[in-house]
Scaffold this motif. Structure first.
Motif, PDB file in Angstrom:
ATOM      1  N   ALA A 123      38.808 -59.215   0.591  1.00  0.00           N
ATOM      2  CA  ALA A 123      38.941 -59.628  -0.809  1.00  0.00           C
ATOM      3  C   ALA A 123      39.809 -58.636  -1.579  1.00  0.00           C
ATOM      4  O   ALA A 123      40.704 -59.019  -2.346  1.00  0.00           O
ATOM      5  N   VAL A 124      39.569 -57.343  -1.361  1.00  0.00           N
ATOM      6  CA  VAL A 124      40.364 -56.309  -2.039  1.00  0.00           C
ATOM      7  C   VAL A 124      41.802 -56.336  -1.530  1.00  0.00           C
ATOM      8  O   VAL A 124      42.754 -56.205  -2.306  1.00  0.00           O
ATOM      9  N   ALA A 125      41.972 -56.520  -0.220  1.00  0.00           N
ATOM     10  CA  ALA A 125      43.319 -56.590   0.349  1.00  0.00           C
ATOM     11  C   ALA A 125      44.105 -57.748  -0.253  1.00  0.00           C
ATOM     12  O   ALA A 125      45.304 -57.621  -0.544  1.00  0.00           O
ATOM     13  N   ALA A 126      43.439 -58.880  -0.457  1.00  0.00           N
ATOM     14  CA  ALA A 126      44.106 -60.034  -1.064  1.00  0.00           C
ATOM     15  C   ALA A 126      44.543 -59.718  -2.490  1.00  0.00           C
ATOM     16  O   ALA A 126      45.637 -60.109  -2.923  1.00  0.00           O
ATOM     17  N   GLU A 127      43.710 -58.981  -3.227  1.00  0.00           N
ATOM     18  CA  GLU A 127      44.070 -58.576  -4.593  1.00  0.00           C
ATOM     19  C   GLU A 127      45.288 -57.662  -4.586  1.00  0.00           C
ATOM     20  O   GLU A 127      46.190 -57.794  -5.427  1.00  0.00           O
ATOM     21  N   ARG A 128      45.333 -56.731  -3.639  1.00  0.00           N
ATOM     22  CA  ARG A 128      46.461 -55.799  -3.564  1.00  0.00           C
ATOM     23  C   ARG A 128      47.747 -56.535  -3.175  1.00  0.00           C
ATOM     24  O   ARG A 128      48.824 -56.231  -3.687  1.00  0.00           O
ATOM     25  N   LEU A 129      47.641 -57.486  -2.257  1.00  0.00           N
ATOM     26  CA  LEU A 129      48.827 -58.262  -1.898  1.00  0.00           C
ATOM     27  C   LEU A 129      49.337 -59.052  -3.100  1.00  0.00           C
ATOM     28  O   LEU A 129      50.553 -59.147  -3.329  1.00  0.00           O
ATOM     29  N   ALA A 130      48.417 -59.608  -3.876  1.00  0.00           N
ATOM     30  CA  ALA A 130      48.821 -60.334  -5.085  1.00  0.00           C
ATOM     31  C   ALA A 130      49.508 -59.396  -6.072  1.00  0.00           C
ATOM     32  O   ALA A 130      50.485 -59.772  -6.739  1.00  0.00           O
ATOM     33  N   ALA A 131      49.024 -58.153  -6.151  1.00  0.00           N
ATOM     34  CA  ALA A 131      49.595 -57.175  -7.089  1.00  0.00           C
ATOM     35  C   ALA A 131      51.031 -56.810  -6.735  1.00  0.00           C
ATOM     36  O   ALA A 131      51.805 -56.427  -7.615  1.00  0.00           O
ATOM     37  N   VAL A 132      51.391 -56.936  -5.445  1.00  0.00           N
ATOM     38  CA  VAL A 132      52.777 -56.634  -5.051  1.00  0.00           C
ATOM     39  C   VAL A 132      53.589 -57.917  -4.867  1.00  0.00           C
ATOM     40  O   VAL A 132      54.685 -57.894  -4.306  1.00  0.00           O
ATOM     41  N   GLY A 173      64.600 -46.178   2.353  1.00  0.00           N
ATOM     42  CA  GLY A 173      65.612 -45.787   3.341  1.00  0.00           C
ATOM     43  C   GLY A 173      66.080 -46.916   4.229  1.00  0.00           C
ATOM     44  O   GLY A 173      67.229 -46.915   4.690  1.00  0.00           O
ATOM     45  N   ASN A 174      65.226 -47.913   4.498  1.00  0.00           N
ATOM     46  CA  ASN A 174      65.606 -49.027   5.363  1.00  0.00           C
ATOM     47  C   ASN A 174      65.884 -50.307   4.586  1.00  0.00           C
ATOM     48  O   ASN A 174      65.921 -51.394   5.166  1.00  0.00           O
ATOM     49  N   LEU A 175      66.081 -50.176   3.269  1.00  0.00           N
ATOM     50  CA  LEU A 175      66.275 -51.354   2.421  1.00  0.00           C
ATOM     51  C   LEU A 175      67.649 -51.315   1.756  1.00  0.00           C
ATOM     52  O   LEU A 175      68.210 -50.252   1.523  1.00  0.00           O
ATOM     53  N   ASP A 176      68.180 -52.494   1.435  1.00  0.00           N
ATOM     54  CA  ASP A 176      69.430 -52.524   0.672  1.00  0.00           C
ATOM     55  C   ASP A 176      69.134 -52.117  -0.771  1.00  0.00           C
ATOM     56  O   ASP A 176      67.975 -52.041  -1.191  1.00  0.00           O
ATOM     57  N   GLY A 177      70.189 -51.841  -1.528  1.00  0.00           N
ATOM     58  CA  GLY A 177      70.029 -51.281  -2.872  1.00  0.00           C
ATOM     59  C   GLY A 177      69.170 -52.117  -3.783  1.00  0.00           C
ATOM     60  O   GLY A 177      68.260 -51.611  -4.446  1.00  0.00           O
ATOM     61  N   LYS A 178      69.431 -53.420  -3.848  1.00  0.00           N
ATOM     62  CA  LYS A 178      68.693 -54.292  -4.768  1.00  0.00           C
ATOM     63  C   LYS A 178      67.223 -54.380  -4.375  1.00  0.00           C
ATOM     64  O   LYS A 178      66.328 -54.269  -5.228  1.00  0.00           O
ATOM     65  N   THR A 179      66.966 -54.548  -3.079  1.00  0.00           N
ATOM     66  CA  THR A 179      65.581 -54.633  -2.602  1.00  0.00           C
ATOM     67  C   THR A 179      64.863 -53.312  -2.822  1.00  0.00           C
ATOM     68  O   THR A 179      63.695 -53.271  -3.214  1.00  0.00           O
ATOM     69  N   GLY A 180      65.568 -52.201  -2.574  1.00  0.00           N
ATOM     70  CA  GLY A 180      64.983 -50.882  -2.803  1.00  0.00           C
ATOM     71  C   GLY A 180      64.585 -50.686  -4.256  1.00  0.00           C
ATOM     72  O   GLY A 180      63.522 -50.127  -4.542  1.00  0.00           O
ATOM     73  N   ASP A 185      60.561 -49.921  -8.464  1.00  0.00           N
ATOM     74  CA  ASP A 185      60.003 -50.347  -9.755  1.00  0.00           C
ATOM     75  C   ASP A 185      58.527 -50.720  -9.605  1.00  0.00           C
ATOM     76  O   ASP A 185      57.706 -50.392 -10.467  1.00  0.00           O
ATOM     77  N   LEU A 186      58.203 -51.375  -8.506  1.00  0.00           N
ATOM     78  CA  LEU A 186      56.822 -51.760  -8.247  1.00  0.00           C
ATOM     79  C   LEU A 186      55.948 -50.527  -8.023  1.00  0.00           C
ATOM     80  O   LEU A 186      54.815 -50.450  -8.526  1.00  0.00           O
ATOM     81  N   MET A 187      56.461 -49.542  -7.290  1.00  0.00           N
ATOM     82  CA  MET A 187      55.703 -48.309  -7.055  1.00  0.00           C
ATOM     83  C   MET A 187      55.363 -47.609  -8.365  1.00  0.00           C
ATOM     84  O   MET A 187      54.223 -47.197  -8.585  1.00  0.00           O
ATOM     85  N   PHE A 188      56.354 -47.489  -9.231  1.00  0.00           N
ATOM     86  CA  PHE A 188      56.111 -46.805 -10.497  1.00  0.00           C
ATOM     87  C   PHE A 188      55.181 -47.619 -11.393  1.00  0.00           C
ATOM     88  O   PHE A 188      54.351 -47.048 -12.118  1.00  0.00           O
TER      89      PHE A 188
END
Length: 235
Positions: A123-132, A173-180, A185-188
């Motif tokens: 249940a908590v994992a589902a909430e975290r996936l929704a948050a991202v 490091g393994n992502l293109d600029g836009k995806t990175g 932004d999500l991390m912050f």
């Protein structure tokens, strides 16, 4: 009243053996981080950035010096206590995602919660996936996800236990600029919402400037602890 530091390293050294003799990886690191701060760690390849993160996470033991994390002298802990401490206090995001390929996104996020014996793990994992932003990708396997989606799953997993500290080692490091940019932004955003202290290791000075403090390493030493705003003015 001043807060106690969430991270305090005092004169931390790490020396490894090699055929050519001792190799000094870290050479007298002092670092103090207050709860809720964001710290960018920059420096050239081989300067000791990832090793410093491993010391903070308790994945590597220092040769000498003290490592105080969330009030605990982690260099004194045994393996079992250290694993428990890390599970309860620290989330880690790596450059290469480190998702288990035979598990779905939901199962990958739930792992730390299951290890902690949480009955509400999924249940908590589902909430975290929704948050991202991955609510609709919960049943997908890593091979069915883009690089950016895999890193968001890794971020959800790192934050599922509400850790006091989030460590991110070259998370774009393994992502293109836009995806990175989306992942950062999500991390912050999640850092601000959860009040998590965040340590961000990056080779990108512009990315480091998003943090409240920047630490520059060279040859295993801190050469420039500066405010991110001051760093921006010099460029």
């Amino acid at each position: 009243m001043p807060q106690n530091p969430i991270i305090k390293l005092n004169d931390v050294h790490l020396t490894l053996k090699s055929d050519a003799g001792p190799v000094n990886i870290l050479r007298g690191i002092d670092l103090t981080v207050q709860p809720g701060e964001t710290v960018g760690i920059v420096g050239p390849s081989g300067s000791g950035k990832s090793t410093l993160m491993s010391i903070i996470a308790g994945l590597e033991a220092p040769t000498s010096g003290s490592v105080l994390i969330a009030g605990e002298a982690i260099e004194t802990l045994g393996e079992d206590d250290l694993a428990r401490f890390r599970r309860e206090n620290i989330g880690i995001v790596f450059q290469s995602f480190h998702l288990i390929p035979t598990m779905t996104a939901l199962e990958n996020v739930a792992i730390p919660l299951e290890l902690a014996g949480r009955a509400d793990a999924f249940a908590v994992a589902a909430e975290r996936l929704a948050a991202v932003g991955l609510k609709d990708r919960a049943s997908h396997y890593p091979s069915q996800l883009s690089g950016g989606e895999q890193q968001r799953v890794a971020l959800a997993r790192a934050l599922c236990t509400n850790p006091k500290i989030l460590l991110a080692d070259e998370p774009t490091g393994n992502l293109d600029g836009k995806t990175g940019d989306i992942v950062i932004d999500l991390m912050f955003k999640l850092h601000a919402e959860l009040g998590t202290t965040m340590i961000l290791i990056t080779h990108d000075d512009q990315l480091a400037q998003k943090c409240t403090h920047v630490i520059r390493l060279e040859d295993g030493k801190v050469v420039a602890p500066v405010q991110a705003a001051e760093m921006a003015k010099t460029e």
